[in-house]
Write a protein that holds these residues in place. Structure first.
Motif, PDB file in Angstrom:
ATOM      1  N   SER A  48       0.836  -1.204   0.000  1.00  0.00           N
ATOM      2  CA  SER A  48       0.000   0.000   0.000  1.00  0.00           C
ATOM      3  C   SER A  48       0.871   1.255   0.000  1.00  0.00           C
ATOM      4  O   SER A  48       2.093   1.173  -0.087  1.00  0.00           O
ATOM      5  N   ASP A  49       0.221   2.407   0.107  1.00  0.00           N
ATOM      6  CA  ASP A  49       0.977   3.663   0.153  1.00  0.00           C
ATOM      7  C   ASP A  49       0.859   4.334   1.514  1.00  0.00           C
ATOM      8  O   ASP A  49       0.957   5.551   1.627  1.00  0.00           O
ATOM      9  N   VAL A  50       0.674   3.550   2.579  1.00  0.00           N
ATOM     10  CA  VAL A  50       0.488   4.143   3.896  1.00  0.00           C
ATOM     11  C   VAL A  50       1.763   4.839   4.372  1.00  0.00           C
ATOM     12  O   VAL A  50       2.860   4.466   3.987  1.00  0.00           O
ATOM     13  N   THR A  51       1.566   5.859   5.180  1.00  0.00           N
ATOM     14  CA  THR A  51       2.687   6.511   5.844  1.00  0.00           C
ATOM     15  C   THR A  51       2.459   6.415   7.341  1.00  0.00           C
ATOM     16  O   THR A  51       1.373   6.022   7.779  1.00  0.00           O
ATOM     17  N   VAL A  52       3.471   6.819   8.080  1.00  0.00           N
ATOM     18  CA  VAL A  52       3.355   6.691   9.528  1.00  0.00           C
ATOM     19  C   VAL A  52       2.225   7.585  10.064  1.00  0.00           C
ATOM     20  O   VAL A  52       1.615   7.295  11.091  1.00  0.00           O
ATOM     21  N   ALA A  53       1.949   8.681   9.359  1.00  0.00           N
ATOM     22  CA  ALA A  53       0.894   9.583   9.820  1.00  0.00           C
ATOM     23  C   ALA A  53      -0.479   9.199   9.294  1.00  0.00           C
ATOM     24  O   ALA A  53      -1.490   9.704   9.765  1.00  0.00           O
ATOM     25  N   ASP A  54      -0.503   8.318   8.334  1.00  0.00           N
ATOM     26  CA  ASP A  54      -1.780   7.943   7.747  1.00  0.00           C
ATOM     27  C   ASP A  54      -1.777   6.439   7.462  1.00  0.00           C
ATOM     28  O   ASP A  54      -1.698   5.999   6.316  1.00  0.00           O
ATOM     29  N   PRO A  55      -1.849   5.642   8.530  1.00  0.00           N
ATOM     30  CA  PRO A  55      -1.707   4.197   8.359  1.00  0.00           C
ATOM     31  C   PRO A  55      -2.984   3.476   7.945  1.00  0.00           C
ATOM     32  O   PRO A  55      -3.025   2.250   7.965  1.00  0.00           O
ATOM     33  N   ARG A  56      -4.008   4.233   7.547  1.00  0.00           N
ATOM     34  CA  ARG A  56      -5.272   3.577   7.182  1.00  0.00           C
ATOM     35  C   ARG A  56      -5.277   3.167   5.713  1.00  0.00           C
ATOM     36  O   ARG A  56      -4.798   3.906   4.843  1.00  0.00           O
ATOM     37  N   ILE A  57      -5.837   2.015   5.472  1.00  0.00           N
ATOM     38  CA  ILE A  57      -6.054   1.587   4.089  1.00  0.00           C
ATOM     39  C   ILE A  57      -7.554   1.677   3.867  1.00  0.00           C
ATOM     40  O   ILE A  57      -8.323   0.875   4.395  1.00  0.00           O
ATOM     41  N   SER A  58      -7.949   2.677   3.088  1.00  0.00           N
ATOM     42  CA  SER A  58      -9.388   2.926   3.000  1.00  0.00           C
ATOM     43  C   SER A  58     -10.017   2.417   1.703  1.00  0.00           C
ATOM     44  O   SER A  58     -11.235   2.396   1.576  1.00  0.00           O
ATOM     45  N   GLY A  59      -9.202   2.011   0.774  1.00  0.00           N
ATOM     46  CA  GLY A  59      -9.803   1.518  -0.471  1.00  0.00           C
ATOM     47  C   GLY A  59      -8.769   0.982  -1.438  1.00  0.00           C
ATOM     48  O   GLY A  59      -7.580   0.926  -1.125  1.00  0.00           O
ATOM     49  N   ARG A  60      -9.259   0.603  -2.616  1.00  0.00           N
ATOM     50  CA  ARG A  60      -8.384   0.002  -3.608  1.00  0.00           C
ATOM     51  C   ARG A  60      -7.281   0.976  -4.062  1.00  0.00           C
ATOM     52  O   ARG A  60      -6.189   0.564  -4.412  1.00  0.00           O
ATOM     53  N   ASP A  61      -7.592   2.266  -4.013  1.00  0.00           N
ATOM     54  CA  ASP A  61      -6.617   3.274  -4.451  1.00  0.00           C
ATOM     55  C   ASP A  61      -5.354   3.283  -3.607  1.00  0.00           C
ATOM     56  O   ASP A  61      -4.319   3.784  -4.041  1.00  0.00           O
ATOM     57  N   ASP A  62      -5.478   2.769  -2.393  1.00  0.00           N
ATOM     58  CA  ASP A  62      -4.315   2.789  -1.500  1.00  0.00           C
ATOM     59  C   ASP A  62      -3.312   1.688  -1.816  1.00  0.00           C
ATOM     60  O   ASP A  62      -2.211   1.678  -1.258  1.00  0.00           O
TER      61      ASP A  62
END
Lengths: 316, 475
Positions: A48-62
């Motif tokens: 995925s493209d998560v970062t430490v400040a935004d660790p949520r995976i909210s959809g296919r785009d991630d």
């Protein structure tokens, strides 16, 4: 079903089919919650493209496919960390295997002070790893190292001495010494566990086999190579499996002792994953680095366990 | 009275800024005198009036364990007194500064944790998980005057137009040198240029066997030293618009200089240091010159008074790019962040305003390690005849800290001339600059190749953060 069995299983808690899974349940929950879930999460992060400040995976785009793996592979530090991880593990485990066999044989013999020696051998394993490594850090300090002090006192270090003219060895500042230090601490850390496992294996070899070998006139080396080592093989595989996995995945030694330096020469995958993913904020690439050797470790674990089982069956 | 506003977070009424400042100034002076009389531990005398009813709430703070222990003795008392005065239950957890980012990351992942997280450097890579502090900065500015531009650039993202942190102070980063050693090479007040550093440092090493201590290892001080050197040579990691500019003749010249300096006056220990190592070398009396805040000197005062008496401070060195680029980072930039999961963000902001109002006490209890980001909170700090000319903590001569009087002029943000963005954060935390210097110094690579490799790494990092929308440039 006999009448006795029926009587024994009258109550729910008397039934093996109920009691067995019930006893296993805490372990299963523990493994799923504290090992399985984080592992699944790490796999998701790595793609995925998560970062430490935004660790949520909210959809296919991630999800970014293998982008993170491609990115880390093109990074020189990652390749160095991968090489170091493999080399440090192999060298330290060869040393551990040799020393653990010797120590186990020594400790299986009878001599005065055996209990004290066993206690001392076990001590590194009982010490919290961070504390132990911190101790080594001070032992190898560039200014206050007691090893350097002793070398100076016996004329090995300083002007006009074999390791001079410098007054210090700079253990953690030069590549080979720093790498040697990391391997040394790995050995110091895992030797006690391997020794105890092998000691248990040696103790389990039936006395009548050893007596028969003595009567047949088999010397030390013959007994070692034809009796002890083959019989120890299954348990040695288990010891090695533990030690390899500990060494492959260890974060503390590199982090506390060298922080991966000098110039990433002691960087390993676990420490680089920490620096990249947590300190640097790139959680996705950090997860990809951490998971890179997962397939290899799984394969090693399966192979070693099979080896152990086969050897056990042959012995039986 | 200051009340909550529906449009902005804070609204003034009743008390003018001037009267507030006068009151605060008078009380601050009383605080300062009181602290002088009692030593550390004296807490607040200024009560910054809450703008909203925070009674009955709680406040938990995670912050770094201060390098000057007296600050950590004072701060809990200060916090507790504020909590008691406002009916707030307070708690502070102090941990090793190196552990703050990891702990914060864990709390973000869990979605719960402390109301305030404070680190000694910008953490712009955490922007998406923290509240915008624009209103708080505006309120603090209204009460205490302008914030230093360096403090703003360390906590404000021009791409997203968001204050991801509230920078209330910083620690100047002068050089620490051993006067007796440099006197022998004819530089009584220490080196003032990089040429003098090389020449004098080499002579001291060759004749007296005392090395220099500028790190090239996997820790934060080495990154700061590398960047300060690059600035003096006219180079920078990025430009004002956040484009990577590291691959320049100026950077190559700086790397070449570092290689020569290492070969002439340093030992391989500089490749294996942690952030405390240069302090230890200086305190042990085995370094002629290091780049560090005054904490190294304060430690020496406690542990090795003889060495401390010989330690003096000097300004950032001038390089080929001239005096305007003789710059340094804030050695520590105290940046408080309020996470999005904070349960009491209003209470957190009120406390930060209270801390800012009492910054004179913070400076004093840190033994002048902390400098205010809002200079008006400590009137006279940098004046002639002020406390830096007469250090109350036993410096001999008493004006040993006078070098710091101009610190606001030569201190800039991480990543200057651009802002302290997420690329700079990752660059510092993955040791790109020190590795570049070290590879050339050890002969692993030519300076040109080392700089080119650093550029490739930085471009990849920048691309990532641009994709996240957290930094500009790349046009």
């Amino acid at each position: 079903m006999s009448a006795t069995t029926t009587r024994d299983e009258r109550y729910l808690m008397d039934r093996d089919r109920v009691l067995g899974p019930l006893f296993l349940l805490p372990a299963v929950v523990y493994i799923l919650a504290l090992v399985g879930l984080p592992l699944v999460l790490a796999v998701l992060y790595a793609f995925s493209d998560v970062t430490v400040a935004d660790p949520r995976i909210s959809g296919r785009d991630d999800f970014v496919g293998f982008d993170n793996f491609r990115a880390i592979w093109s990074d020189n530090v990652f390749r160095k960390a991968l090489r170091n991880t493999v080399v440090f593990t192999l060298i330290s485990q060869v040393i551990v295997l040799l020393l653990a066999n010797i120590l186990a044989m020594v400790l299986s013999a009878d001599f005065h002070g055996k209990r004290l020696v066993r206690f001392l051998v076990l001590l590194p394993w009982t010490t919290p790893v961070a504390l132990g490594v911190l101790g080594w850090f001070w032992m190898l300090d560039s200014v206050y190292s007691p090893i350097d002090w002793m070398m100076r006192e016996v004329g090995l270090l300083g002007p006009d001495t074999p390791f001079g003219p410098a007054r210090n060895m700079y253990w953690l500042g030069t590549t080979h010494l720093a790498q040697g230090a990391v391997i040394l601490v790995h050995v110091w850390r895992t030797l006690p566990l391997a020794t105890v496992i092998l000691l248990a294996g040696l103790t389990a070899i039936p006395q009548d086999i050893r007596d028969a070998a003595d009567i047949d006139g088999a010397g030390f080396w013959r007994q070692l190579f034809y009796i002890r080592l083959p019989l120890l093989l299954p348990i040695m595989a288990v010891a090695l499996l533990f030690a390899i996995i500990f060494a492959f995945t260890d974060l503390t030694i590199a982090l506390v002792l060298t922080r991966g330096g000098p110039v990433n020469d002691t960087q390993v995958l676990a420490s680089w994953a920490y620096f990249k993913g947590i300190q640097g904020g790139n959680l996705a690439q950090g997860a990809a680095i951490a998971l890179f050797l997962l397939p290899v470790l799984v394969a090693i674990a399966i192979a070693m366990l099979r080896l152990a089982r086969r050897a056990g069956e042959e012995t039986a | 009275m200051i009340r909550r506003s529906s449009a902005g977070r804070f609204q003034h009424s009743g008390i003018s800024r001037r009267s507030l400042m006068q009151g605060a100034g008078g009380l601050s002076l009383a605080t300062y005198l009181g602290t002088r009389a009692t030593g550390t531990g004296a807490a607040t005398l200024v009560q910054a009036t809450p703008t909203t009813d925070i009674s009955g709430t709680s406040l938990s703070i995670l912050q770094w364990s201060h390098f000057v222990p007296s600050f950590d003795e004072w701060f809990p008392t200060f916090l507790q007194e504020w909590g008691d005065a406002n009916g707030v239950t307070v708690q502070v957890d102090m941990i090793n500064t190196a552990d703050v980012p990891a702990t914060f990351a864990g709390e973000i992942s869990a979605g719960s944790g402390h109301d305030i997280v404070e680190h000694i450097a910008s953490l712009p890579q955490y922007e998406n998980s923290v509240l915008d502090m624009t209103d708080l900065v505006a309120e603090a500015t209204a009460r205490h005057g302008e914030q230093l531009p360096m403090a703003k650039a360390n906590s404000f993202n021009p791409t997203t137009n968001k204050y991801y942190g509230f920078c209330h102070g910083y620690a100047p980063d002068p050089a620490n040198y051993r006067k007796s050693l440099w006197e022998t090479v004819g530089l009584d007040t220490g080196p003032t240029t990089f040429d003098e550093l090389l020449e004098g440092g080499t002579q001291i090493w060759n004749e007296q066997g005392v090395q220099m201590g500028i790190g090239m290892s996997q820790e934060i001080d080495s990154q700061m030293a590398a960047q300060a050197m690059m600035w003096a040579f006219g180079a920078g990691i990025q430009d004002e618009n956040e484009n990577v500019t590291i691959n320049s003749p100026e950077t190559i010249e700086a790397v070449n200089y570092m290689k020569t300096l290492f070969e002439s006056a340093m030992t391989p220990e500089v490749f294996g240091w942690n952030a405390a190592s240069n302090n230890q070398l200086l305190v042990a009396g085995q370094a002629s010159y290091i780049l560090n805040s005054i904490s190294a000197y304060r430690t020496a005062q406690e542990q090795q008074p003889d060495v401390a008496a010989d330690i003096f401070l000097s300004l950032p060195l001038e390089g080929p790019a001239g005096p305007d680029r003789a710059l340094a980072h804030g050695h520590a930039v105290f940046t408080a962040m309020i996470p999005t999961y904070a349960e009491n963000p209003d209470t957190a902001m009120e406390f930060l305003l209270h801390l800012t109002a009492n910054y004179q006490a913070a400076v004093d209890n840190s033994k002048f390690y902390n400098f205010p980001a809002f200079p008006d909170t400590f009137p006279g700090l940098t004046d002639d005849g002020g406390p830096l000319d007469n250090d109350p903590y036993g410096s001999e001569p008493p004006d040993k800290l006078a070098t710091l009087k101009t610190a606001n002029d030569w201190t800039v943000n991480l990543g200057w001339p651009g802002p302290a963005n997420a690329m700079i954060g990752e660059c510092f935390n993955t040791f790109v600059l020190s590795d570049m210097m070290a590879k050339a110094a050890r002969g692993d690579m030519s300076p040109e190749d080392a700089v080119a490799e650093a550029e490739t790494t930085l471009n990849a990092i920048a691309e990532n953060w641009r994709a996240e929308g957290l930094m500009g440039g790349g046009q």
